[in-house]
Design a protein around this motif. Structure first.
Motif, PDB file in Angstrom:
ATOM      1  N   ASP A   1       7.752   3.054  -5.958  1.00 34.80           N
ATOM      2  CA  ASP A   1       6.448   2.602  -5.395  1.00 34.80           C
ATOM      3  C   ASP A   1       5.353   2.423  -6.428  1.00 34.80           C
ATOM      4  OD1 ASP A   1       5.101   5.157  -5.866  1.00 34.80           O
ATOM      5  OD2 ASP A   1       5.848   5.960  -4.128  1.00 34.80           O
ATOM      6  N   THR A   2       4.433   1.907  -6.124  1.00 40.27           N
ATOM      7  CA  THR A   2       3.431   1.313  -7.026  1.00 40.27           C
ATOM      8  C   THR A   2       2.596   2.591  -7.639  1.00 40.27           C
ATOM      9  OG1 THR A   2       1.772   1.351  -5.065  1.00 40.27           O
ATOM     10  CG2 THR A   2       3.073  -0.817  -5.962  1.00 40.27           C
ATOM     11  N   ASP A   3       2.488   3.891  -7.019  1.00 36.45           N
ATOM     12  CA  ASP A   3       2.043   4.801  -7.360  1.00 36.45           C
ATOM     13  C   ASP A   3       2.811   5.491  -8.675  1.00 36.45           C
ATOM     14  OD1 ASP A   3      -0.194   6.859  -7.382  1.00 36.45           O
ATOM     15  OD2 ASP A   3       1.213   8.442  -6.776  1.00 36.45           O
TER      16      ASP A   3
ATOM     17  N   ALA B   1      -2.409   6.617  -9.820  1.00 36.50           N
ATOM     18  CA  ALA B   1      -3.928   6.441  -9.268  1.00 36.50           C
ATOM     19  C   ALA B   1      -4.818   6.763 -10.223  1.00 36.50           C
ATOM     20  CB  ALA B   1      -4.103   7.175  -7.921  1.00 36.50           C
TER      21      ALA B   1
ATOM     22  N   CYS C   1       7.122  -0.978  -3.291  1.00 36.36           N
ATOM     23  CA  CYS C   1       6.443  -0.343  -2.209  1.00 36.36           C
ATOM     24  C   CYS C   1       5.339   0.466  -2.193  1.00 36.36           C
ATOM     25  CB  CYS C   1       7.635   0.263  -1.268  1.00 36.36           C
ATOM     26  SG  CYS C   1       8.255   1.788  -2.221  1.00 36.36           S
ATOM     27  N   GLY C   2       4.728   0.939  -0.921  1.00 35.22           N
ATOM     28  CA  GLY C   2       3.719   1.777  -1.373  1.00 35.22           C
ATOM     29  C   GLY C   2       2.132   0.956  -1.095  1.00 35.22           C
ATOM     30  N   SER C   3       1.279   1.501  -2.037  1.00 34.52           N
ATOM     31  CA  SER C   3      -0.005   0.955  -2.040  1.00 34.52           C
ATOM     32  C   SER C   3       0.050  -0.538  -2.434  1.00 34.52           C
ATOM     33  CB  SER C   3      -1.014   1.708  -2.592  1.00 34.52           C
ATOM     34  OG  SER C   3      -0.688   1.589  -3.927  1.00 34.52           O
ATOM     35  N   SER C   4      -1.044  -1.189  -2.108  1.00 30.06           N
ATOM     36  CA  SER C   4      -0.918  -2.588  -2.764  1.00 30.06           C
ATOM     37  C   SER C   4      -1.748  -3.161  -3.863  1.00 30.06           C
ATOM     38  CB  SER C   4      -1.628  -3.438  -1.569  1.00 30.06           C
ATOM     39  OG  SER C   4      -3.116  -2.958  -1.258  1.00 30.06           O
ATOM     40  N   ARG C   5      -1.690  -1.985  -4.528  1.00 27.15           N
ATOM     41  CA  ARG C   5      -2.478  -2.001  -5.861  1.00 27.15           C
ATOM     42  C   ARG C   5      -2.148  -3.160  -6.593  1.00 27.15           C
ATOM     43  NH1 ARG C   5      -1.295   4.178  -7.848  1.00 27.15           N
ATOM     44  NH2 ARG C   5      -2.148   4.422  -5.797  1.00 27.15           N
TER      45      ARG C   5
END
Length: 205
Positions: free
Chosen positions: A27-29, A34, A82-86
């Motif tokens: 994922d993006t994290d 963050a 996947c994960g947050s849209s950052r």
């Protein structure tokens, strides 16, 4: 970390060494934690890509291996990004040196964020991706690849593989229309003419 050259204009091919990152649902994290989202610009994000994973693996993460220095094409597995849209995630990969990603599948927003900065994301079935990863890992001395956007295929290690990319994304890369900032700059005179006729702007001039 690779010498960074930000893409601009038409993207017809991407050539260079490959780097393999195995695992589903990255994922993006994990791509960019963050705590690095507070940056004013994206320039230093490449240094922090996969920061926590790299600390955990104590120098044995692919992005720390000298064999992958200068890598341009990232080989991943399924549901990458996947994960947050950052938007910081593809920006971090770009500034590390990645210019294209080849995987089984991508999170939709991650795919769009990559396209918006000129990173092609091609897909292949599981057997194809495993073959590409194995070939890239087999001999680092000849780990060189060329991704052909027009033909939707990748060549390397004396072989070629057919990949997938939807026609809309392919057209944007080949025409340069992925770069909306460049389009705005190129149309500056037209924008000036249009804005001069807008009553809600001229009222304040």
């Amino acid at each position: 970390m690779s010498t960074v050259s930000i893409p601009f204009g038409l993207i017809k091919t991407v050539s260079g060494p490959g780097i393999v990152l195995k695992g589903d649902d990255i994922d993006t994290d994990r791509i960019i934690p963050a705590r690095f989202l507070k940056c004013v610009n994206f320039d230093r994000l490449g240094e922090q890509v996969f920061a926590d994973d790299r600390v955990e693996l104590k120098g044995h993460h692919p992005f720390d291996c000298n064999n992958y220095d200068g890598a341009k094409i990232l080989f991943v597995n399924s549901n990458f990004g996947c994960g947050s849209s950052r938007e910081h995630a593809p920006q971090a990969l770009l500034r590390w040196g990645i210019r294209a990603i080849v995987g089984e599948s991508f999170a939709e927003i991650f795919f769009g964020n990559c396209l918006a900065i000129g990173i092609p994301c091609f897909t292949g079935d599981r057997d194809t991706i495993i073959a590409l990863q194995s070939s890239s890992l087999s001999d680092s001395s000849v780990n060189s690849w060329t991704l052909d956007v027009s033909q939707k295929k990748i060549l390397g290690m004396g072989q070629s593989w057919i990949l997938s990319l939807d026609d809309g994304a392919r057209h944007m890369l080949l025409s340069g229309s992925w770069n909306t900032t460049a389009q705005l700059v190129a149309s500056n005179s037209d924008l000036d003419i249009t804005s001069s006729h807008l009553p809600y702007l001229s009222a304040f001039c």
